[in-house]
Design a protein around this motif. Structure first.
Motif, mmCIF file in Angstrom:
data_model
loop_
_atom_site.group_PDB
_atom_site.id
_atom_site.type_symbol
_atom_site.label_atom_id
_atom_site.label_comp_id
_atom_site.label_asym_id
_atom_site.label_seq_id
_atom_site.Cartn_x
_atom_site.Cartn_y
_atom_site.Cartn_z
ATOM 1 N N ASP A 164 8.667 5.267 3.410
ATOM 2 C CA ASP A 164 8.370 6.148 2.160
ATOM 3 C C ASP A 164 7.140 5.227 2.076
ATOM 4 N N LEU A 165 6.129 6.908 0.891
ATOM 5 C CA LEU A 165 4.200 6.200 -0.044
ATOM 6 C C LEU A 165 4.979 5.373 -0.778
ATOM 7 N N SER A 166 4.117 4.590 -1.390
ATOM 8 C CA SER A 166 4.276 3.795 -2.216
ATOM 9 C C SER A 166 4.504 3.914 -3.492
ATOM 10 N N LEU A 167 5.416 3.029 -4.189
ATOM 11 C CA LEU A 167 5.774 3.043 -5.844
ATOM 12 C C LEU A 167 4.008 3.506 -6.529
ATOM 13 N N SER A 178 3.312 6.981 -6.264
ATOM 14 C CA SER A 178 2.557 7.801 -5.732
ATOM 15 C C SER A 178 3.627 8.714 -6.289
ATOM 16 N N ARG A 183 6.317 10.466 -4.474
ATOM 17 C CA ARG A 183 7.669 9.115 -4.353
ATOM 18 C C ARG A 183 8.265 9.326 -5.179
ATOM 19 N N GLU A 221 7.342 1.012 3.277
ATOM 20 C CA GLU A 221 6.572 1.584 2.411
ATOM 21 C C GLU A 221 5.101 1.285 2.855
ATOM 22 N N MET A 222 4.177 2.150 2.312
ATOM 23 C CA MET A 222 2.962 2.782 2.501
ATOM 24 C C MET A 222 2.165 3.188 1.446
ATOM 25 N N ARG A 223 0.631 2.643 1.802
ATOM 26 C CA ARG A 223 -0.171 3.875 0.892
ATOM 27 C C ARG A 223 -1.074 4.580 1.481
#
Length: 303
Positions: free
Chosen positions: A195-198, A200, A203, A222-224
């Motif tokens: 997942d994209l980071s919280l 986003s 997301r 999770e990654m930015r």
């Protein structure tokens, strides 16, 4: 008040040693040089010359002051050259705030193309989330921003829509769901996600939709950074729901993209602080961005 022509006459006289040489260098008559030197001496407030038999001999103060005059004239020449360079879009500095997905993809190409045409202009790409982007717009700390469409009025910015996007699901090449042309979101139950980071915007949309249809996900990472998300998918760690421009990062032998049902759509927009006039180099950069967006449209990644 000291005048530039007086500075130039004094400098020419000090370097060439006589009025004739100074006049020829500046394209002026000797009487004109004499008048400029008299005016210059009056404006400085101290004696620059000792006058004997129609000859001018510089004082010690004149020799000392000449160094300052030379630095001043050099600065003026630099200022003139800078003005010409700015007018010709050859120099400047741009600060672009953009969401990570754009910094990872087409903005890199835009910077490369822009720099080839404007090598004297530096570009600072600031990888920001939506909250940080709106703060930079409000504080006028960026020349422009790129993100999803939002109400820009509260942040003192104007928004221009560039394209519309629909999210896609990227999967490892050997994933069983690759056999499906379109992926209904309920089919993703119990899948493992990257997942994209919280924070986003995408997301946030995905989380809301998944909760609405009661789809529970296992989140492996999770990654930015979008490049990192794509890389983990290619390594077979899980699948991901991403911006369609992420398809430009996919290795065709390692991962594939599939559209989703229902679709998750949004608009790409550019934002300009309302009371900050865009510079000539800023306009040139916007032209490159629009050309990159047109290329994405040709590739069917956005519409």
């Amino acid at each position: 008040m000291l005048k530039q022509r007086e500075l130039e006459a004094f400098d020419a006289f000090m370097r060439l040693g006589n009025m004739k040489g100074a006049g020829e260098f500046l394209g002026l008559s000797q009487p004109a040089i004499s008048r400029l030197l008299v005016a210059f001496e009056s404006h400085t407030g101290f004696a620059l010359f000792v006058r004997k038999r129609n000859r001018l001999t510089p004082t010690q103060e004149a020799l000392q002051y000449h160094q300052t005059v030379q630095r001043t004239l050099a600065a003026l020449r630099d200022a003139e050259e800078e003005a010409v360079a700015i007018a010709n879009k050859k120099t400047g500095h741009l600060v672009i705030a953009a969401q990570p997905v754009f910094c990872d993809t087409f903005l890199l190409d835009a910077v490369s193309i822009f720099r080839a045409k404007h090598p004297g202009v530096s570009v600072k790409l600031v990888d920001v989330g939506l909250e940080e982007m709106t703060r930079m717009l409000a504080e006028r700390t960026c020349d422009m921003a790129l993100g999803i469409t939002l109400d820009a009025e509260p942040f003192g910015a104007t928004a221009t829509t560039l394209a519309r996007c629909e999210a896609c699901c990227i999967l490892p090449i050997d994933h069983p769901l690759n056999e499906t042309d379109v992926l209904p979101l309920p089919r993703l139950r119990q899948e493992t996600f990257i997942d994209l980071s919280l924070g986003s915007p995408l997301r946030t949309r995905v989380d809301f939709l998944m909760q609405t249809i009661d789809v529970k996900r296992r989140i492996a990472a999770e990654m930015r950074n979008l490049r990192g998300v794509v890389k983990l998918v290619e390594m077979g760690i899980g699948l991901a729901i991403v911006d369609p421009v992420a398809c430009r990062l996919l290795h065709p032998d390692k991962a594939v993209a599939r559209p989703l049902l229902p679709s998750i759509s949004w608009e790409i927009a550019q934002f300009i602080p309302r009371d900050r006039q865009i510079s000539a180099v800023g306009q040139a950069f916007l032209e490159v961005i629009r050309a990159e967006i047109d290329l994405l449209k040709e590739q069917k990644l956005v519409v």
